[in-house]
Enzyme design. Structure first.
Site, short mmCIF file in Angstrom:
data_model
loop_
_atom_site.label_atom_id
_atom_site.label_comp_id
_atom_site.label_asym_id
_atom_site.label_seq_id
_atom_site.Cartn_x
_atom_site.Cartn_y
_atom_site.Cartn_z
N HIS A 74 42.65 68.67 35.72
CA HIS A 74 43.81 68.67 34.82
C HIS A 74 43.57 69.36 33.49
O HIS A 74 44.39 69.23 32.58
CB HIS A 74 44.25 67.24 34.50
CG HIS A 74 44.82 66.50 35.67
ND1 HIS A 74 46.16 66.51 35.97
CD2 HIS A 74 44.22 65.75 36.61
CE1 HIS A 74 46.37 65.77 37.05
NE2 HIS A 74 45.21 65.29 37.46
N LYS A 125 54.76 65.42 22.45
CA LYS A 125 53.58 65.45 23.32
C LYS A 125 52.40 64.99 22.48
O LYS A 125 52.54 64.79 21.27
CB LYS A 125 53.33 66.87 23.84
CG LYS A 125 53.40 67.96 22.75
CD LYS A 125 53.14 69.35 23.32
CE LYS A 125 54.36 70.00 23.92
NZ LYS A 125 54.20 70.34 25.33
N ARG A 126 51.22 64.80 23.09
CA ARG A 126 50.03 64.49 22.30
C ARG A 126 49.85 65.54 21.21
O ARG A 126 50.20 66.71 21.40
CB ARG A 126 48.79 64.46 23.20
CG ARG A 126 48.67 63.20 24.03
CD ARG A 126 48.52 61.95 23.20
NE ARG A 126 47.18 61.82 22.69
CZ ARG A 126 46.34 60.85 23.04
NH1 ARG A 126 46.69 59.91 23.90
NH2 ARG A 126 45.13 60.79 22.52
N LYS A 129 48.06 72.67 21.40
CA LYS A 129 49.50 72.59 21.65
C LYS A 129 50.30 73.18 20.47
O LYS A 129 51.51 73.37 20.56
CB LYS A 129 49.91 71.13 21.90
CG LYS A 129 49.31 70.56 23.20
CD LYS A 129 49.71 69.12 23.42
CE LYS A 129 48.96 68.41 24.53
NZ LYS A 129 49.47 68.72 25.89
N THR A 173 54.33 68.76 31.69
CA THR A 173 55.37 68.13 32.50
C THR A 173 56.57 67.79 31.62
O THR A 173 57.70 67.71 32.11
CB THR A 173 54.85 66.85 33.19
OG1 THR A 173 54.10 66.10 32.24
CG2 THR A 173 53.98 67.18 34.38
N LYS A 225 60.88 68.02 32.01
CA LYS A 225 61.85 66.98 31.65
C LYS A 225 62.94 67.55 30.75
O LYS A 225 64.11 67.19 30.87
CB LYS A 225 61.14 65.80 30.97
CG LYS A 225 60.20 65.05 31.93
CD LYS A 225 59.19 64.15 31.24
CE LYS A 225 58.05 63.83 32.21
NZ LYS A 225 56.86 63.24 31.55
C1 26W Z 1 37.64 61.92 29.51
C2 26W Z 1 38.63 62.19 28.45
C3 26W Z 1 39.81 62.85 29.02
C4 26W Z 1 40.90 62.07 29.36
C5 26W Z 1 42.01 62.66 29.92
C6 26W Z 1 39.83 64.20 29.22
C7 26W Z 1 40.93 64.79 29.76
C8 26W Z 1 42.01 64.02 30.11
C9 26W Z 1 43.21 64.63 30.79
C10 26W Z 1 42.74 65.59 31.83
C11 26W Z 1 44.14 65.25 29.83
C12 26W Z 1 45.50 65.44 30.44
O1 26W Z 1 46.30 64.54 30.44
N1 26W Z 1 45.77 66.65 30.94
C13 26W Z 1 47.12 67.03 31.24
O2 26W Z 1 47.43 66.78 32.59
C14 26W Z 1 48.81 67.01 32.86
C15 26W Z 1 49.08 66.59 34.28
O3 26W Z 1 48.44 67.44 35.17
C16 26W Z 1 49.16 68.46 32.60
O4 26W Z 1 50.53 68.64 32.79
C17 26W Z 1 48.77 68.85 31.17
O5 26W Z 1 48.96 70.24 30.98
C18 26W Z 1 47.33 68.49 30.91
O6 26W Z 1 46.99 68.71 29.53
#
Ligand code: 26W
Length: 838
Positions: free
Chosen positions: A372, A563-564, A569, A671, A675
């Site tokens: 992701h 968003k975050r 971003k 995503t 929306k």
């Molecule tokens: C370990 C720390 C950590 C936690 C969560 C690292 C990375 C993440 C996620 C991978 C971050 C995340 O939410 N990524 C997002 O995933 C969405 C669903 O696929 C995508 O639409 C977003 O572009 C992506 O940033």
């Protein structure tokens, strides 16, 4: 209880079912209020009414839930298990009412009591067990699996504290614990019958078994129990109710007794709390892995409980684990659950006593891994020291997997030492550590990115060596969202207009929205469309007034970025554009300007300094602009605190413009972009993630694209990007930045925003804000002129919604089911006497 007694009991009760006409719902509601909750006319509060209503719904989910589970069990169907450390579920009540098809009847039932289901729904706390995109995707996927009647189950952790509650104090983000379970959560069912022992620490002892083979035992471990809590996931009016099973940590009785017997009562209770800490809090970072032992404990706790549960279920119906690949598919939502691969191998080899080669042959077809994120710093890396202490046997197994893998690739690529080093699961320098992504790729039969661009980038960059070796392993699965929550529930006005015009089939087949296309140029439909948007904007304006005390004009363009908060971003670029408009008005108060309301919402990781500074900047800019008599009727800036699923459901329907402005190549998919499109917003965006595919669907004329693409970003970076060069050619940008340097927005602390200036100008502007700035402002100018032509804008808005079909998570899940999991739909067999919804 003996088998025959149980049989007799159920033969008497299983043909019962609960009616859902108005009277039955009212009767149920009253019973729950008094008999489940012990309420009287003197003690009933709003929360009690919500809870009663939730119980009424829960009762009606139960029958179908049980029938679904029994069908899966009896037919011994292949199931998919979606393993995710995050599930951002949001609220359950209104969703369940919708999917059970009893929303209108419930409304009538409650109306007699002087209540409304919308008021009650809003009392429900969000289940916020996730950070952002990855967690919400998991929740949309559960909804789609149930709606497609796929035997799919989610597995996760029941955190006591989900994502923190964000409060804005003096412009700064502060974090408060979010105790969502405080007053009980009516949609969960505790399952004391499913408890597993989870082991940590200890040592490995080798011995020879009767046949003379070398065996390993993991001994002297510390133990924690994992206790199951199930939440029902109803499909859309189809009798299917799937499950998400969340684990919470409990101390073992054995542990308690031992400690109590020593006589250290208080110490024993402390120890108990210590072990239960594992499931207490969600890690709020989504950029850089925490690298903390407690996080590793969470991951293994989750994985071990889940794999034990999957094997237990498998064995009830199957003679052995040897046919597991025919019955079990496991999807790893990022690498967070990747230890599953080592855990399953451990059970196969150490417990089931299967030979290594056979075990591996069973393992790989079971697993698939979704990546992701493109950002290499977000890839999980566990120090070997930590693993050898906490999970000594797993470390050995990972080494063995790696040893065999390296032997293979040394034969395929002799003399390519560097390649071997890159592909190894073990990183040697600067610190010996386990690369979880490499483990996940080697242990899975499929690996996917979440949009076309993202998949291409992981194939060509992040995982290029693996793609060379196994091109057929890599596949693209563009993300999607569930239209049930994000249109039908979130935007009842637009959903109503659409259904009145093209019927209701879009609810389960989003491509049906194409039927709106002929209405795009229809003036009276356009007016109705516009009216819906205006009403939604008025609702949001009321919310803004209530929360922030700011008056906004519902006729202004609602320009929204939610968003975050992350540097990539580029909320900062959005702010710079606002400053540009502000300067324009100040310098020339008579320039005609399209009135805009800029809305931001989003959380920053608590330790992410720059992201938190950007939140402060947005709030400082808002304070100044909103109170300046020269500008306040033209532009307004609003930061809505505590972005979460339920707040998102209020914001998307009111959007005119969707900001999707990440540095190209950095947003895996996005995503939120989908929306917005679903709710008729136009997008201003870069050629990044799924924006590219949205552009393909809606057409170039119906989206605003600007800036460098991913190739250009890469080329510029490699050829030496110098932001100062751009600045020298843009006096306008120079003046905008000057305002920050001069402390115009931070009178109390002049150099407050110095770190932002430094990062843009002297630390290389990693996210290319300066490089894209001019192109962004020019594009915003085009947006403004189109907005002046409301008929044209509305036409494009309708076209956007009409072409959003591809971005339903139903389509995404169908692709996973067909191409990755090999699972088929199963219709639950409804017990005689019960009523089917179909
Ligand atoms: C370990 C720390 C950590 C936690 C969560 C690292 C990375 C993440 C996620 C991978 C971050 C995340 O939410 N990524 C997002 O995933 C969405 C669903 O696929 C995508 O639409 C977003 O572009 C992506 O940033």
């Amino acid at each position: 209880m003996g088998r025959d007694k149980i049989e007799k009991l159920w033969s008497l009760i299983e043909n019962n079912y609960l009616a859902s006409d108005k009277e039955a719902l009212q009767d149920s509601f009253a019973r729950h209020l008094e008999y489940t909750q012990s309420k009287t006319r003197y003690t009933t509060e709003a929360f009690d009414s919500y809870k009663s209503c939730a119980h009424v719904v829960r009762d009606r989910l139960m029958e179908r839930w049980n029938d679904t589970n029994q069908t899966y069990f009896n037919d011994n169907v292949k199931r998919v298990y979606y393993l995710s450390l995050e599930f951002l579920l949001g609220r359950a009540l209104s969703n369940a009412l919708l999917n059970l098809g009893i929303l209108p009847e419930m409304e009538r039932a409650l109306a007699d009591f002087g209540l409304s289901h919308t008021d009650l729904s809003e009392i429900e706390p969000d289940a916020g067990l996730g950070n952002g995109g990855l967690g919400r995707l998991a929740a949309c996927f559960l909804d789609s699996m149930a709606t497609l009647q796929l035997p799919g189950e989610g597995y996760g952790i029941r955190y006591d504290y989900g994502i923190f509650e964000q409060k804005i104090v003096n412009g700064y983000q502060t974090e408060l614990p979010e105790n969502w379970l405080r007053y009980g959560y009516p949609f969960e069912i505790i399952r004391p019958e499913y408890q597993y022992t989870i082991h940590f620490y200890g040592n490995v002892s080798q011995y020879q078994d009767d046949q003379g083979s070398l065996r390993n035992d993991w001994l002297n471990t510390e133990k924690v129990m994992a206790l199951a809590h199930d939440i029902p996931i109803p499909g859309y009016q189809n009798d299917t109710v799937n499950t998400v099973r969340l684990w919470s940590a409990k101390s073992t009785r054995e542990f308690e007794l031992a400690e109590f017997n020593i006589g250290d009562y208080v110490g024993a209770v402390e120890g108990k709390i210590n072990s239960e800490i594992i499931s207490s809090v969600l890690y709020p970072k989504d950029d850089i892995p925490a690298g903390k032992e407690l996080r590793l404990k969470q991951e293994y706790f989750f994985v071990s409980a889940t794999i034990q549960d999957i094997i237990r279920r498998h064995k009830v119906k199957n003679p052995s684990v040897l046919n597991m690949p025919d019955k079990v598919a496991i999807q790893l939502n990022d690498t967070h659950p990747a230890l599953s691969i080592a855990e399953l191998m451990r059970i196969f080899v150490d417990v089931e006593k299967i030979g290594w080669d056979k075990a591996w042959e069973l393992c790989v077809p079971i697993f698939a891994y979704t990546n992701h994120t493109m950002m290499s710093e977000a890839l999980e890396l566990w120090p070997v020291d930590l693993l050898s202490n906490l999970l000594p046997r797993h470390l050995q197994i990972i080494y063995e997997i790696n040893h065999r893998f390296l032997n293979n690739i040394r034969q395929i690529y002799p003399n390519e030492e560097d390649k071997h080093k890159r592909m190894s699961i073990v990183q040697e320098l600067p610190q010996k550590a386990i690369r979880m992504a490499n483990l996940a790729i080697i242990g899975s039969h499929k690996v996917n990115g979440v949009s076309h661009l993202h998949t291409e980038l992981i194939k060509q960059k992040l995982f290029a060596d693996f793609h060379d070796l196994w091109p057929e392993k890599f596949t693209s699965k563009t993300n999607g969202i569930t239209q049930r929550r994000w249109l039908k529930l979130a935007n009842p006005r637009l959903a109503g207009l659409i259904s009145d015009t093209v019927g209701e089939n879009w609810i389960t087949d989003l491509y049906e929205l194409e039927k709106l296309e002929p209405y795009a140029a229809d003036a009276s439909f356009g007016e109705a469309w516009q009216k819906v948007k205006l009403e939604n904007k008025k609702d949001l304006a009321l919310y803004i007034k209530k929360q922030n005390g700011i008056e906004v004009n519902p006729y202004s363009m609602f320009d929204i970025q939610i968003k975050r908060i992350h540097e990539y971003k580029r909320q900062l670029m959005n702010v710079l554009h606002i400053l540009h408009l502000y300067r324009q008005i100040k310098n020339n108060p008579t320039t005609p300007i399209v009135p805009r309301t800029f809305i931001f919402s989003g959380k920053a990781a608590p330790g992410y300094y720059m992201a938190k500074l950007i939140i402060k900047l947005i709030n400082d800019v808002a304070l100044k602009i909103n109170n300046d008599p020269e500008t306040r009727d033209k532009i307004k800036v609003v930061f809505l605190a505590n972005y979460c699923v339920s707040l998102a459901q209020q914001i998307f329907p009111a959007a005119d413009l969707s900001e999707q402005i990440s540095t190209a190549g950095m947003e895996a998919s996005g995503t939120g972009n989908m929306k917005f499109t679903l709710n008729g917003a136009l997008t201003i965006g870069t050629l990044d993630g799924a924006n590219i595919e949205i552009k393909e669907e809606v057409g170039d004329d119906n989206i605003f694209i600007f800036g460098l693409d991913a190739d250009q970003v890469r080329d510029l970076k490699t050829s030496g990007y110098n932001p100062l060069g751009y600045l020298n050619h843009s006096p306008e940008l120079h003046d905008v930045l000057r305002m920050l340097v001069d402390g115009e927005f931070s009178a109390h602390k002049e150099d407050l925003y110095k770190p932002i200036i430094e990062s843009l100008l002297y630390q290389g502007d990693n996210y290319m804000v300066i490089a894209d700035y001019q192109s962004y402002c020019n594009c915003q100018q085009k947006v403004a002129s189109l907005f002046q032509n409301q008929a044209m804008w509305t036409q494009k808005s309708i076209i956007n919604t009409a072409h959003v079909g591809k971005f339903s998570s139903d389509r995404t899940i169908q692709e996973y089911a067909d191409e990755v999991w090999g699972v088929k739909p199963v219709k639950p067999k409804i017990k005689q006497g019960r009523k089917s919804m179909k």
